[in-house]
Design a protein around this motif. Sequence first.
Motif, PDB file in Angstrom:
ATOM      1  N   UNK A 185      -5.388  67.932  68.437  1.00 26.20           N
ATOM      2  CA  UNK A 185      -4.356  68.731  67.874  1.00 26.20           C
ATOM      3  C   UNK A 185      -4.518  69.488  66.402  1.00 26.20           C
ATOM      4  N   UNK A 186      -6.009  69.305  66.163  1.00 24.22           N
ATOM      5  CA  UNK A 186      -6.459  69.788  64.705  1.00 24.22           C
ATOM      6  C   UNK A 186      -6.188  71.154  64.892  1.00 24.22           C
ATOM      7  N   UNK A 187      -5.932  71.875  63.443  1.00 24.89           N
ATOM      8  CA  UNK A 187      -6.007  73.115  63.200  1.00 24.89           C
ATOM      9  C   UNK A 187      -7.430  73.653  62.665  1.00 24.89           C
ATOM     10  N   UNK A 188      -8.051  74.811  63.245  1.00 26.44           N
ATOM     11  CA  UNK A 188      -9.356  75.203  62.746  1.00 26.44           C
ATOM     12  C   UNK A 188      -9.233  75.881  61.291  1.00 26.44           C
ATOM     13  N   UNK A 189      -8.212  76.355  60.884  1.00 24.75           N
ATOM     14  CA  UNK A 189      -8.453  77.134  59.620  1.00 24.75           C
ATOM     15  C   UNK A 189      -6.943  77.180  59.118  1.00 24.75           C
ATOM     16  N   UNK A 190      -6.653  77.728  57.901  1.00 22.93           N
ATOM     17  CA  UNK A 190      -5.556  77.871  57.185  1.00 22.93           C
ATOM     18  C   UNK A 190      -5.606  79.501  56.693  1.00 22.93           C
ATOM     19  N   UNK A 191      -4.703  80.245  56.809  1.00 23.51           N
ATOM     20  CA  UNK A 191      -4.797  81.856  56.399  1.00 23.51           C
ATOM     21  C   UNK A 191      -3.401  82.148  55.439  1.00 23.51           C
ATOM     22  N   UNK A 192      -3.784  82.175  54.385  1.00 22.56           N
ATOM     23  CA  UNK A 192      -2.467  82.381  53.469  1.00 22.56           C
ATOM     24  C   UNK A 192      -2.339  83.861  53.297  1.00 22.56           C
TER      25      UNK A 192
END
Length: 173
Positions: free
Chosen positions: A38-45
């Motif tokens: 359930x982890x996310x690879x990255x955050x993009x703003x």
Amino acid sequence: MITPLPHEKGFHVSWDQLHRDARALAWRLDKRGPGADGAWRAVVAITRGGMAPAMIVARELDIRTVDTISVKSYHAGGGKADTQREAEVLKSPDDAMMGDGEGVLIVDDLVDTGKTLELVRQLYPKAHFATIYAKPKGEPMVDTFITGVSQDTWIFFPWDMALQYVEPYRGKD
Ligand SMILES: O=P(O)(O)OC[C@H]1O[C@H](OP(=O)(O)OP(=O)(O)O)[C@H](O)[C@@H]1O
Ligand SMILES: Nc1nc2[nH]cnc2c(=O)[nH]1
Ligand SMILES: [Mg+2]
């Protein structure tokens, strides 16, 4: 940029409120990524308004891979409020990291007409789109948001405001 002038109502958000709402967004997204853990690879703003919310989400979820996409929106017919809004990408995130967006959280402060998210969604169809605030027109474009506000409300963010003196209600004559 849409001007705040035609809006009936104002919704004023303090830094404290923004921090709490961004944390609530992070907690709602926790362990909701597509992988087995359930982890996310990255955050993009989505700059610029998405930067403070994205930073708070990345911190809460312990995500160190953070990138930005810059979208400029404008009125195609020359700035009049009733003309069609168009959006254009000015700066893209890292291509190899993004892929089709799977496992990537794309964060903005709000969705209004949905034009900004519509464009970014076309580029990264498998990404998860999250905003803190959402107006009804834009709701179909966002996967997760915290607070809904009416279409005729203008949201004032803390970075656009300053404390200032106001006259007492019962002034001197
Ligand atoms: O749903 P939409 O109608 O597309 O509007 C929402 C977008 O508008 C604002 O950004 P803006 O383009 O004003 O730039 P900024 O983030 O740099 O302030 C806001 O931060 C969203 O990104
Ligand atoms: N600050 C701010 N920017 C916006 N861009 C589109 N809608 C809004 C809004 O309600 N507030
Ligand atoms: Mg923005």
